[in-house]
Design a protein around this motif. Structure first.
Motif, short mmCIF file in Angstrom:
data_model
loop_
_atom_site.label_atom_id
_atom_site.label_comp_id
_atom_site.label_asym_id
_atom_site.label_seq_id
_atom_site.Cartn_x
_atom_site.Cartn_y
_atom_site.Cartn_z
N MET A 1 0.85 -1.19 0.00
CA MET A 1 0.00 0.00 0.00
C MET A 1 0.88 1.24 0.00
N THR A 2 0.44 2.21 -0.71
CA THR A 2 1.21 3.43 -0.83
C THR A 2 1.15 4.26 0.44
N LYS A 3 2.14 5.10 0.62
CA LYS A 3 2.17 5.96 1.80
C LYS A 3 1.51 7.30 1.53
N ARG A 4 1.08 7.52 0.30
CA ARG A 4 0.44 8.78 -0.06
C ARG A 4 -1.04 8.75 0.31
N TYR A 5 -1.50 9.78 1.01
CA TYR A 5 -2.89 9.87 1.41
C TYR A 5 -3.62 10.90 0.56
N PHE A 6 -4.91 10.72 0.38
CA PHE A 6 -5.72 11.66 -0.38
C PHE A 6 -6.29 12.72 0.55
N THR A 7 -6.21 13.97 0.12
CA THR A 7 -6.81 15.06 0.88
C THR A 7 -8.32 15.00 0.67
N ARG A 8 -9.07 15.76 1.45
CA ARG A 8 -10.53 15.81 1.29
C ARG A 8 -10.90 16.30 -0.11
N LYS A 9 -10.17 17.29 -0.60
CA LYS A 9 -10.42 17.83 -1.93
C LYS A 9 -10.18 16.76 -3.01
N GLU A 10 -9.10 16.00 -2.87
CA GLU A 10 -8.79 14.93 -3.83
C GLU A 10 -9.82 13.82 -3.76
N GLN A 11 -10.26 13.50 -2.55
CA GLN A 11 -11.29 12.48 -2.38
C GLN A 11 -12.57 12.89 -3.09
N LYS A 12 -12.94 14.15 -2.92
CA LYS A 12 -14.15 14.68 -3.54
C LYS A 12 -14.03 14.63 -5.06
N GLN A 13 -12.86 15.00 -5.57
CA GLN A 13 -12.60 14.98 -7.01
C GLN A 13 -12.72 13.56 -7.56
N LEU A 14 -12.12 12.59 -6.89
CA LEU A 14 -12.17 11.20 -7.34
C LEU A 14 -13.59 10.65 -7.27
N LYS A 15 -14.31 11.00 -6.22
CA LYS A 15 -15.66 10.48 -6.01
C LYS A 15 -16.62 10.94 -7.11
N CYS A 16 -16.30 12.06 -7.76
CA CYS A 16 -17.15 12.59 -8.85
C CYS A 16 -17.13 11.68 -10.08
N ASN A 17 -16.11 10.87 -10.22
CA ASN A 17 -16.00 9.99 -11.38
C ASN A 17 -16.98 8.83 -11.22
N PRO A 18 -17.78 8.53 -12.26
CA PRO A 18 -18.75 7.44 -12.15
C PRO A 18 -18.13 6.05 -11.99
N ASN A 19 -16.83 5.92 -12.25
CA ASN A 19 -16.16 4.63 -12.11
C ASN A 19 -15.66 4.39 -10.69
N VAL A 20 -15.82 5.37 -9.83
CA VAL A 20 -15.36 5.26 -8.44
C VAL A 20 -16.56 5.07 -7.54
N GLN A 21 -16.51 4.01 -6.76
CA GLN A 21 -17.60 3.70 -5.84
C GLN A 21 -17.42 4.43 -4.52
N VAL A 23 -14.14 6.48 -1.84
CA VAL A 23 -12.77 6.93 -1.65
C VAL A 23 -12.57 7.25 -0.18
N SER A 24 -11.45 6.81 0.35
CA SER A 24 -11.05 7.19 1.70
C SER A 24 -9.71 7.89 1.57
N GLU A 25 -9.13 8.26 2.68
CA GLU A 25 -7.83 8.93 2.57
C GLU A 25 -6.74 7.97 2.10
N LYS A 26 -6.97 6.66 2.25
CA LYS A 26 -5.96 5.68 1.88
C LYS A 26 -6.29 4.87 0.63
N ALA A 27 -7.56 4.73 0.31
CA ALA A 27 -7.92 3.78 -0.75
C ALA A 27 -9.04 4.27 -1.65
#
Length: 147
Positions: A1-21, A23-27
């Protein structure tokens, strides 16, 4: 597992994609449809990075290591268990068998879901069979002999 965490802004951005069910800060949890699409495209020779980019996913944000490991995991699971092997089982399979008896409604829902899955697999097999027969017929017509 990577050591890079997603910020709240990045999580929100990823969650907008219909292919993403989810998102947490790690996965990132991808949809089952995207996983099936990934396998189909990968079998056609497309690279994991291309598939993710085409799906509108930010490769730089996700990270190439995450993409490669997801692809590797899905490619390993698919031959063993087919489409079922691509499904996210974390919520449905805690490792401990359920001690309570399922209600008739729960049993019916499970059977209906299994039936839909089997129907989808049958449709895929029919399409593959049709394509194979078309290719054989095409080769037979082209060369005048049976291949």
């Amino acid at each position: 597992m990577t050591k890079r965490y997603f910020t709240r802004k990045e999580q929100k951005q990823l969650k907008c994609n219909p292919n993403v069910q989810a998102v947490s800060e790690k996965a990132i949890t991808y949809t089952d449809e995207f996983k099936r699409h990934f396998i189909a495209e990968n079998e056609k020779g497309k690279l994991p990075r291309e598939i993710f980019e085409t799906a509108g996913l930010d490769v730089e944000l996700i990270g190439i290591k995450r993409i490669e490991s997801s692809g590797k995991r899905w490619r390993a699971a698919y031959p063993k268990a087919g489409v079922e092997g691509l499904q996210d089982t974390r919520k449905t399979n805690s490792g401990r068998p359920s001690e309570r008896e399922l209600t008739l409604e729960e049993k019916l829902k499970r059977l209906e879901a299994k039936n839909r899955l089997l129907e989808a697999e049958n449709e895929l097999l029919k399409k593959l069979d049709l394509l194979e027969r078309q290719m054989l017929k095409k080769n037979k017509n082209r060369y005048g002999t049976k291949v």
